[in-house]
Design a protein around this motif. Structure first.
Motif, PDB file in Angstrom:
ATOM      1  N   ARG A 160     -39.316 -42.194  45.872  1.00 58.04           N
ATOM      2  CA  ARG A 160     -38.399 -41.169  45.397  1.00 58.04           C
ATOM      3  C   ARG A 160     -38.874 -40.464  44.138  1.00 58.04           C
ATOM      4  N   GLY A 161     -40.018 -40.854  43.621  1.00 56.67           N
ATOM      5  CA  GLY A 161     -40.535 -40.240  42.406  1.00 56.67           C
ATOM      6  C   GLY A 161     -41.024 -38.818  42.635  1.00 56.67           C
ATOM      7  N   SER A 162     -41.289 -38.125  41.549  1.00 59.07           N
ATOM      8  CA  SER A 162     -41.686 -36.724  41.627  1.00 59.07           C
ATOM      9  C   SER A 162     -43.052 -36.521  42.283  1.00 59.07           C
ATOM     10  N   SER A 163     -43.865 -37.566  42.371  1.00 65.21           N
ATOM     11  CA  SER A 163     -45.160 -37.435  43.043  1.00 65.21           C
ATOM     12  C   SER A 163     -45.199 -38.240  44.345  1.00 65.21           C
ATOM     13  N   GLY A 164     -44.048 -38.700  44.810  1.00 70.61           N
ATOM     14  CA  GLY A 164     -43.981 -39.477  46.040  1.00 70.61           C
ATOM     15  C   GLY A 164     -44.079 -38.612  47.280  1.00 70.61           C
ATOM     16  N   PRO A 165     -43.972 -39.214  48.448  1.00 68.99           N
ATOM     17  CA  PRO A 165     -44.133 -38.473  49.704  1.00 68.99           C
ATOM     18  C   PRO A 165     -43.063 -37.404  49.941  1.00 68.99           C
ATOM     19  N   PHE A 166     -41.939 -37.478  49.234  1.00 71.24           N
ATOM     20  CA  PHE A 166     -40.877 -36.488  49.428  1.00 71.24           C
ATOM     21  C   PHE A 166     -40.881 -35.414  48.334  1.00 71.24           C
ATOM     22  N   ALA A 167     -41.955 -35.355  47.570  1.00 72.40           N
ATOM     23  CA  ALA A 167     -42.001 -34.441  46.424  1.00 72.40           C
ATOM     24  C   ALA A 167     -41.748 -32.991  46.813  1.00 72.40           C
ATOM     25  N   GLY A 168     -42.179 -32.565  47.988  1.00 76.23           N
ATOM     26  CA  GLY A 168     -41.990 -31.179  48.397  1.00 76.23           C
ATOM     27  C   GLY A 168     -40.728 -30.952  49.199  1.00 76.23           C
ATOM     28  N   CYS A 169     -39.983 -31.998  49.470  1.00 80.83           N
ATOM     29  CA  CYS A 169     -38.769 -31.883  50.275  1.00 80.83           C
ATOM     30  C   CYS A 169     -37.561 -31.679  49.365  1.00 80.83           C
ATOM     31  N   THR A 170     -36.725 -30.769  49.755  1.00 82.67           N
ATOM     32  CA  THR A 170     -35.467 -30.549  49.059  1.00 82.67           C
ATOM     33  C   THR A 170     -34.362 -30.632  50.081  1.00 82.67           C
ATOM     34  N   LYS A 171     -33.123 -30.468  49.659  1.00 80.49           N
ATOM     35  CA  LYS A 171     -32.005 -30.565  50.601  1.00 80.49           C
ATOM     36  C   LYS A 171     -32.145 -29.565  51.748  1.00 80.49           C
ATOM     37  N   GLY A 172     -32.639 -28.363  51.447  1.00 78.02           N
ATOM     38  CA  GLY A 172     -32.712 -27.340  52.477  1.00 78.02           C
ATOM     39  C   GLY A 172     -34.066 -27.203  53.136  1.00 78.02           C
ATOM     40  N   GLU A 173     -35.072 -27.922  52.646  1.00 72.13           N
ATOM     41  CA  GLU A 173     -36.425 -27.727  53.151  1.00 72.13           C
ATOM     42  C   GLU A 173     -37.127 -29.069  53.316  1.00 72.13           C
ATOM     43  N   HIS A 174     -37.915 -29.158  54.384  1.00 77.42           N
ATOM     44  CA  HIS A 174     -38.655 -30.388  54.685  1.00 77.42           C
ATOM     45  C   HIS A 174     -40.125 -30.032  54.819  1.00 77.42           C
ATOM     46  N   GLN A 175     -40.989 -30.741  54.109  1.00 75.80           N
ATOM     47  CA  GLN A 175     -42.429 -30.508  54.205  1.00 75.80           C
ATOM     48  C   GLN A 175     -43.126 -31.839  54.424  1.00 75.80           C
ATOM     49  N   VAL A 176     -43.783 -31.963  55.568  1.00 72.88           N
ATOM     50  CA  VAL A 176     -44.463 -33.224  55.868  1.00 72.88           C
ATOM     51  C   VAL A 176     -45.785 -33.329  55.136  1.00 72.88           C
ATOM     52  N   ASP A 177     -46.596 -32.300  55.213  1.00 76.17           N
ATOM     53  CA  ASP A 177     -47.936 -32.381  54.642  1.00 76.17           C
ATOM     54  C   ASP A 177     -48.028 -31.688  53.292  1.00 76.17           C
ATOM     55  N   HIS A 178     -46.958 -31.724  52.523  1.00 75.26           N
ATOM     56  CA  HIS A 178     -46.944 -31.015  51.258  1.00 75.26           C
ATOM     57  C   HIS A 178     -47.936 -31.568  50.251  1.00 75.26           C
ATOM     58  N   ARG A 179     -48.380 -32.807  50.448  1.00 72.65           N
ATOM     59  CA  ARG A 179     -49.300 -33.416  49.483  1.00 72.65           C
ATOM     60  C   ARG A 179     -50.754 -33.178  49.848  1.00 72.65           C
ATOM     61  N   MET A 180     -51.011 -32.623  51.028  1.00 70.90           N
ATOM     62  CA  MET A 180     -52.374 -32.400  51.448  1.00 70.90           C
ATOM     63  C   MET A 180     -52.959 -31.210  50.691  1.00 70.90           C
ATOM     64  N   PRO A 181     -54.101 -31.368  50.029  1.00 71.34           N
ATOM     65  CA  PRO A 181     -54.676 -30.244  49.289  1.00 71.34           C
ATOM     66  C   PRO A 181     -55.254 -29.214  50.245  1.00 71.34           C
ATOM     67  N   GLY A 182     -55.198 -27.973  49.846  1.00 72.63           N
ATOM     68  CA  GLY A 182     -55.815 -26.912  50.626  1.00 72.63           C
ATOM     69  C   GLY A 182     -57.307 -26.880  50.336  1.00 72.63           C
ATOM     70  N   THR A 183     -57.974 -25.852  50.844  1.00 72.03           N
ATOM     71  CA  THR A 183     -59.396 -25.715  50.588  1.00 72.03           C
ATOM     72  C   THR A 183     -59.586 -25.290  49.136  1.00 72.03           C
ATOM     73  N   VAL A 184     -60.391 -26.043  48.447  1.00 74.47           N
ATOM     74  CA  VAL A 184     -60.646 -25.764  47.039  1.00 74.47           C
ATOM     75  C   VAL A 184     -61.935 -24.955  46.960  1.00 74.47           C
ATOM     76  N   PRO A 185     -61.905 -23.794  46.306  1.00 70.71           N
ATOM     77  CA  PRO A 185     -63.129 -23.004  46.219  1.00 70.71           C
ATOM     78  C   PRO A 185     -64.194 -23.743  45.417  1.00 70.71           C
ATOM     79  N   SER A 186     -65.397 -23.642  45.867  1.00 69.84           N
ATOM     80  CA  SER A 186     -66.494 -24.334  45.207  1.00 69.84           C
ATOM     81  C   SER A 186     -67.154 -23.434  44.163  1.00 69.84           C
ATOM     82  N   ALA A 187     -67.469 -23.987  43.049  1.00 74.30           N
ATOM     83  CA  ALA A 187     -68.169 -23.234  41.996  1.00 74.30           C
ATOM     84  C   ALA A 187     -69.566 -22.854  42.478  1.00 74.30           C
ATOM     85  N   TRP A 188     -70.158 -23.673  43.360  1.00 74.63           N
ATOM     86  CA  TRP A 188     -71.488 -23.378  43.879  1.00 74.63           C
ATOM     87  C   TRP A 188     -71.461 -22.142  44.756  1.00 74.63           C
ATOM     88  N   ARG A 189     -70.432 -22.016  45.580  1.00 82.32           N
ATOM     89  CA  ARG A 189     -70.344 -20.864  46.474  1.00 82.32           C
ATOM     90  C   ARG A 189     -70.081 -19.601  45.680  1.00 82.32           C
TER      91      ARG A 189
END
Length: 193
Positions: A160-189
């Motif tokens: 139930r903590g702010s960084s737990g699996p329900f961090a992106g879920c609110t009463k009106g919204e549900h996010q399953v993969d909210h903790r999965m990071p997106g593609t991070v741009p590389s400094a090399w590219r």
């Protein structure tokens, strides 16, 4: 011993809890030792054991041994489905009505918790501990207290903590993969452009 003969010092409350834990462990070990002693005694009374009979006894012993429950996320259907169904019944029947107050920013909860693998894993472990700790035969009378202290409270803090699996879920919204990071741009590219 009269009350004025009592020692003049205070005993920490934690010491009493530790003592009760030790008593429960001794009782469980005594029961286990008695069962093992009885099993050895039965083998000696029958005289010499024929190899086929020994194999049959070994098979029966293996069937009677405690089967440790596997980690739920490693199960395949239909075992996973059966275990999840039982977990849902426990969470919705015991945990939610008994222990979960109204969700808030500090204490999140997702009504679709069973779609969060991290929540499933943690709640399954909590449920297994509950099954063991609420059995007076193995844990004595202190089992429920130990379950609350060592299992429930830490699990709920993580879920139930702010960084737990329900961090992106609110009463009106549900996010399953909210903790999965997106593609991070590389400094090399960025330098290659």
């Amino acid at each position: 011993m009269a009350s004025d003969d009592a020692p003049d010092f205070e005993v920490p409350i934690g010491l009493f809890e530790d003592l009760e834990d030790l008593k429960a462990q001794v009782a469980a070990l005594t029961t286990q030792l008695n069962a093992l002693t009885d099993a050895v005694g039965e083998g000696e009374e029958g005289g010499e054991v024929v190899p086929d009979e020994q194999a049959a006894k070994d098979d029966a012993t293996h069937e009677d041994e405690w089967q440790f429950p596997p980690f739920i996320l490693l199960l395949d259907p239909p075992e996973y489905d059966d275990e999840l169904r039982a977990l849902v019944e426990w969470v919705e029947g015991v945990l939610v009505p008994g222990y979960l107050a109204e969700p808030s920013a500090d204490a999140r909860w997702c009504h679709l918790w069973f779609e969060h693998p991290v929540a499933i894993a943690r709640l399954h472990a909590l449920w297994l501990a509950w099954q063991e700790q609420t059995d007076p035969a193995s844990c004595g009378y202190t089992g429920p207290s130990i379950w609350h202290r060592d299992h429930l409270d830490p699990c709920l803090l993580q879920l139930r903590g702010s960084s737990g699996p329900f961090a992106g879920c609110t009463k009106g919204e549900h996010q399953v993969d909210h903790r999965m990071p997106g593609t991070v741009p590389s400094a090399w590219r960025m330098g290659e452009s």
